[in-house]
Design a protein around this motif. Structure first.
Motif, PDB file in Angstrom:
ATOM      1  N   GLN A   1     -20.012  20.228  -8.253  1.00  0.00           N
ATOM      2  CA  GLN A   1     -18.583  20.454  -8.494  1.00  0.00           C
ATOM      3  C   GLN A   1     -17.919  21.082  -7.262  1.00  0.00           C
ATOM      4  OE1 GLN A   1     -18.638  22.785 -12.152  1.00  0.00           O
ATOM      5  NE2 GLN A   1     -17.844  21.014 -13.259  1.00  0.00           N
ATOM      6  N   ALA A   2     -18.592  22.022  -6.633  1.00  0.00           N
ATOM      7  CA  ALA A   2     -18.031  22.669  -5.445  1.00  0.00           C
ATOM      8  C   ALA A   2     -17.861  21.654  -4.317  1.00  0.00           C
ATOM      9  CB  ALA A   2     -18.920  23.829  -4.991  1.00  0.00           C
TER      10      ALA A   2
ATOM     11  N   THR B   1     -20.839  29.638  -1.337  1.00  0.00           N
ATOM     12  CA  THR B   1     -20.246  30.306  -2.496  1.00  0.00           C
ATOM     13  C   THR B   1     -21.129  30.150  -3.725  1.00  0.00           C
ATOM     14  OG1 THR B   1     -18.034  29.958  -1.607  1.00  0.00           O
ATOM     15  CG2 THR B   1     -18.181  30.425  -3.952  1.00  0.00           C
ATOM     16  N   VAL B   2     -21.579  28.932  -3.979  1.00  0.00           N
ATOM     17  CA  VAL B   2     -22.451  28.686  -5.131  1.00  0.00           C
ATOM     18  C   VAL B   2     -23.798  29.369  -4.907  1.00  0.00           C
ATOM     19  CG1 VAL B   2     -23.686  26.922  -6.458  1.00  0.00           C
ATOM     20  CG2 VAL B   2     -21.320  26.526  -5.745  1.00  0.00           C
TER      21      VAL B   2
ATOM     22  N   ALA C   1     -18.707  25.666   0.701  1.00  0.00           N
ATOM     23  CA  ALA C   1     -18.820  25.470  -0.749  1.00  0.00           C
ATOM     24  C   ALA C   1     -20.227  25.815  -1.219  1.00  0.00           C
ATOM     25  CB  ALA C   1     -18.472  24.031  -1.116  1.00  0.00           C
TER      26      ALA C   1
ATOM     27  N   ARG D   1     -14.824  19.544  -5.041  1.00  0.00           N
ATOM     28  CA  ARG D   1     -13.576  20.259  -4.729  1.00  0.00           C
ATOM     29  C   ARG D   1     -13.360  20.364  -3.222  1.00  0.00           C
ATOM     30  NH1 ARG D   1     -15.581  23.435  -8.921  1.00  0.00           N
ATOM     31  NH2 ARG D   1     -16.353  24.996  -7.465  1.00  0.00           N
TER      32      ARG D   1
ATOM     33  N   GLU E   1     -23.034  23.197 -10.532  1.00  0.00           N
ATOM     34  CA  GLU E   1     -21.941  23.908  -9.864  1.00  0.00           C
ATOM     35  C   GLU E   1     -21.828  23.506  -8.397  1.00  0.00           C
ATOM     36  OE1 GLU E   1     -21.129  28.020 -10.427  1.00  0.00           O
ATOM     37  OE2 GLU E   1     -21.754  27.962 -12.529  1.00  0.00           O
TER      38      GLU E   1
END
Length: 175
Positions: A77-78, A102-103, A99, A81, A74
């Motif tokens: 991926q963050a 958040t993860v 990012a 993005r 994740e």
């Protein structure tokens, strides 16, 4: 119905994938509430038999290791993005930090669990791809004169990572 899981692994039924996802989601929540939650309490909360949980995760270490891998995925991926081609290095680092936060907030229980059960090496390994991207961005910033170059980029990335982990660990004390 069966699906192929990963190369070299036995095909799994479709409900096995949904059970696994449910177990992992429940484990994240239960371990956030109680880092010492038992596998039995996780299986009960997930609505699966203990045998089902143990079929996916033979022990607590395997479950935590899977959550760590999920968190690393994740995070990658963050970062993908958050990446923009035209961001200057300071914007890029800011976007990566946000990012990561958040993860990290979603998986904050792993910091404590990882240090207790897996050790620092597994945490460092899980964070290696993110660290590599941070090092590359910091190096670019140093070349462009945006960041000071009195410390090597890997040292700065390690300092940023340590700060983020310390903040996430402190934040975990306030669920």
């Amino acid at each position: 119905m069966q699906t192929t899981d990963a190369p070299g692994r036995t095909p799994q039924r479709k409900d096995a994938h949904s059970n696994r996802r449910r177990i992992l989601a429940t484990a994240r929540q239960k371990l956030l509430e109680d880092p010492d939650a038992s596998l039995d309490s996780i299986s009960q909360a997930a609505g699966v038999a203990r045998r089902t949980l143990y079929g996916h995760f033979p022990n607590r270490h395997a479950l935590i290791a899977d959550l760590t891998q999920e968190a690393g995925h994740e995070l990658r991926q963050a970062f993908a993005r958050a990446r923009t081609a035209d961001a200057d290095p300071s914007q890029a680092v800011t976007r990566m930090v946000l990012a990561a936060w958040t993860v990290g907030d979603h998986y904050r229980m792993l910091i404590t669990l990882g240090r207790r059960h897996q050790g620092e090496d597994e945490i460092r390994t899980a964070l290696a791809p993110a660290r590599s991207e941070a090092v590359a961005t910091l190096r670019r910033g140093q070349r462009e004169g945006v960041f000071a170059d009195h410390l090597p980029a890997p040292v700065l990335a390690q300092a940023l990572e340590a700060l983020m982990l310390a903040l996430a660990e402190e934040n975990a004390a306030y669920p």
